[in-house]
Design an enzyme around this catalytic site. Structure first.
Site, short mmCIF file in Angstrom:
data_model
loop_
_atom_site.label_atom_id
_atom_site.label_comp_id
_atom_site.label_asym_id
_atom_site.label_seq_id
_atom_site.Cartn_x
_atom_site.Cartn_y
_atom_site.Cartn_z
N ARG A 38 0.69 -1.12 0.09
CA ARG A 38 -0.02 0.05 0.03
C ARG A 38 0.79 1.18 -0.10
NH1 ARG A 38 -4.89 1.86 3.94
NH2 ARG A 38 -5.47 3.86 2.66
N PRO A 225 8.81 -6.28 0.00
CA PRO A 225 8.06 -5.34 0.93
C PRO A 225 8.97 -4.15 1.35
CG PRO A 225 7.83 -7.74 1.46
CD PRO A 225 8.82 -7.52 0.34
N GLU A 243 12.54 -8.24 4.80
CA GLU A 243 12.57 -8.47 6.00
C GLU A 243 12.26 -7.19 6.81
OE1 GLU A 243 14.69 -10.81 9.73
OE2 GLU A 243 15.44 -10.86 7.91
N LYS A 259 13.89 -16.67 9.06
CA LYS A 259 15.07 -17.93 9.38
C LYS A 259 14.58 -19.14 8.61
CE LYS A 259 18.78 -16.23 10.68
NZ LYS A 259 19.70 -16.43 9.76
#
Length: 445
Positions: A38, A225, A243, A259
């Protein structure tokens, strides 16, 4: 009192807007890619900056708090980040949390941060751009928002075609496998439980190619992301990280350590088989659980007693080149504690150090050269107390030289007692693949 003014404009791709001024010092892009993406942000011309190198006077976390300034009430609507500080914390900033005497890369500071009182927020879900201005009075805030809105009028830079860099030079494979063997031996001797050991790839960008060209190529081919671009004087950071490190919203803290890894398959059947293999792997689950426990401990330092929970353990997330196991740890900040306290308590990220963290960092320092930005964090800290940050994996550290730009990227693997050195080396190669392809492969015509 702080005033925030927001002005709307039709949708534009954030990378297209950023391209017009990506070569300016402190030009910034935070672009969210992947499923459910978004909010993204673009900013330039910060109101104040901070660079802290090893040996300089002052405590970097205290200087960061001064740069952010006094807390402000959150705006009732609009994007999560409405102005504040964006910072690049190199891995070696951890030396200010635990004094380990870490060596440094000569080019990169421990901390580089800037306060942005004007920015563009891109709401992909609503299909619009919001220009945000922040100031102590309405007229100044409105002027800043209008100035940010004007950034949309700049002519974008055309996407770069062809190959962006020469061949990648990988660090010695045999030496990496030997380092894994040493870590396994030290685990069996009881010194540590796990350590994340990385290897490096280096190259030079082709003539005329800029770090932003790599950022744009990665967004086009494998948007992550926590994709990010930050231009500093003589330096540039290009990250395609999947991450999250730490997030804070209204006093609620979250971390999502990764992990456990498998490459993507060549066809749907093999891809599903690799994902199932990862989900069923006792070794990868144990590796993940160790870091979950470590992050629970880090959050507990600044969270209310009993509030730290693990709502998701060993969830499968899939990206362009790899599958990962991702867990979620949450907590509620204790009264009087804020996001910068959490950053200081948890830095550097546990997923890229090991357990116990301090001893794992000592082992890493013996086996690797200084990491610089790799495995540090890129974060934003809102004036209203909001916070979000990435772990700087899948990241290229770019240094400008007289002959152009040189690039270093690293990829690591979490080493546990059951680790196989050859398999761990192959894991690093799977992790670096998207970045390597973006650098050395020409896109389809």
């Amino acid at each position: 009192m702080t005033c925030v003014v927001q002005l709307s404009a039709p949708w534009r791709e954030p990378a297209e807007v950023l391209s017009a001024f990506a070569g300016e010092p402190w030009a910034l892009g935070l672009v969210t890619g992947g499923t459910g993406a978004r909010w993204s942000y673009v900013a330039r011309a910060p109101s104040a900056t901070l660079t802290h190198r090893a040996g300089e006077a002052g405590q970097p976390f205290a200087r960061l708090r001064d740069l952010l300034g006094p807390p402000a009430a959150p705006a009732t609507d609009g994007p999560p980040f409405q102005g504040g500080v964006v910072g690049l914390a190199a891995y070696e900033l951890g030396d200010h949390v635990e004094a380990l005497g870490l060596a440094r890369q000569p080019d990169w500071p421990d901390l580089a941060a800037a306060r942005y009182d004007a920015l563009l927020a891109f709401d992909r879900r609503a299909g619009k751009v919001i220009a945000v201005g922040r100031a102590g009075d309405h007229d100044t805030a409105q002027a800043r928002a209008r100035a940010a809105l004007g950034w949309l009028d700049a002519a974008p830079r055309a996407p770069r075609g062809g190959v962006l860099a020469g061949p990648l030079q990988a660090s010695d494979a045999a030496a990496y496998e030997a380092a894994v063997e040493e870590v396994v031996a030290r685990i069996r001797a009881g010194e540590i439980f796990q350590a994340n050991i990385a290897r490096a790839w280096t190259c030079a960008l082709a003539a005329g190619v800029q770090p932003f060209d790599l950022f744009a190529r990665l967004l086009d081919q494998s948007a992550a992301p926590f994709a990010a671009y930050l231009r500093l004087p003589g330096l540039a950071l290009v990250s395609n990280s999947p991450e999250r490190f730490l997030q804070v919203r209204e006093g609620a803290a979250q971390t999502k350590p990764i992990k456990g890894t498998r490459p993507r398959g060549a066809d749907p059947a093999s891809d599903a088989a690799l994902a199932a293999e990862l989900l069923a792997s006792d070794k990868d689950r144990a590796e993940n659980l160790m870091i979950v426990d470590l992050m629970r401990n880090d959050l507990a330092r600044v969270c209310a007693p009993g509030s730290v929970k693990v709502p998701a353990l060993w969830a499968l997330e899939s990206f362009a080149n790899v599958h990962h196991l991702v867990s979620t740890v949450t907590g509620a900040l204790s009264p009087g504690r804020d996001a910068l306290d959490l950053l200081a308590a948890a830095f550097p990220p546990g997923s890229i150090t090991g357990a116990p963290k301090v001893q794992a960092m000592k082992v890493i320092a013996e086996l690797e050269t200084p990491r610089g930005p790799y495995c540090g964090s890129l974060f934003w800290a809102g004036a209203d107390g909001g916070f979000d940050s990435s772990v700087l994996i899948r990241t290229a550290a770019c240094v400008q030289t007289a002959g152009g730009w040189r690039v270093e990227a690293r990829a690591g693997a979490g080493i546990v007692e059951g680790s196989d050195p050859h398999a761990e080396r192959l894991e690093t190669e799977a992790k670096i693949a998207a970045l390597a392809n973006a650098l050395t492969e020409a896109p389809p015509a």
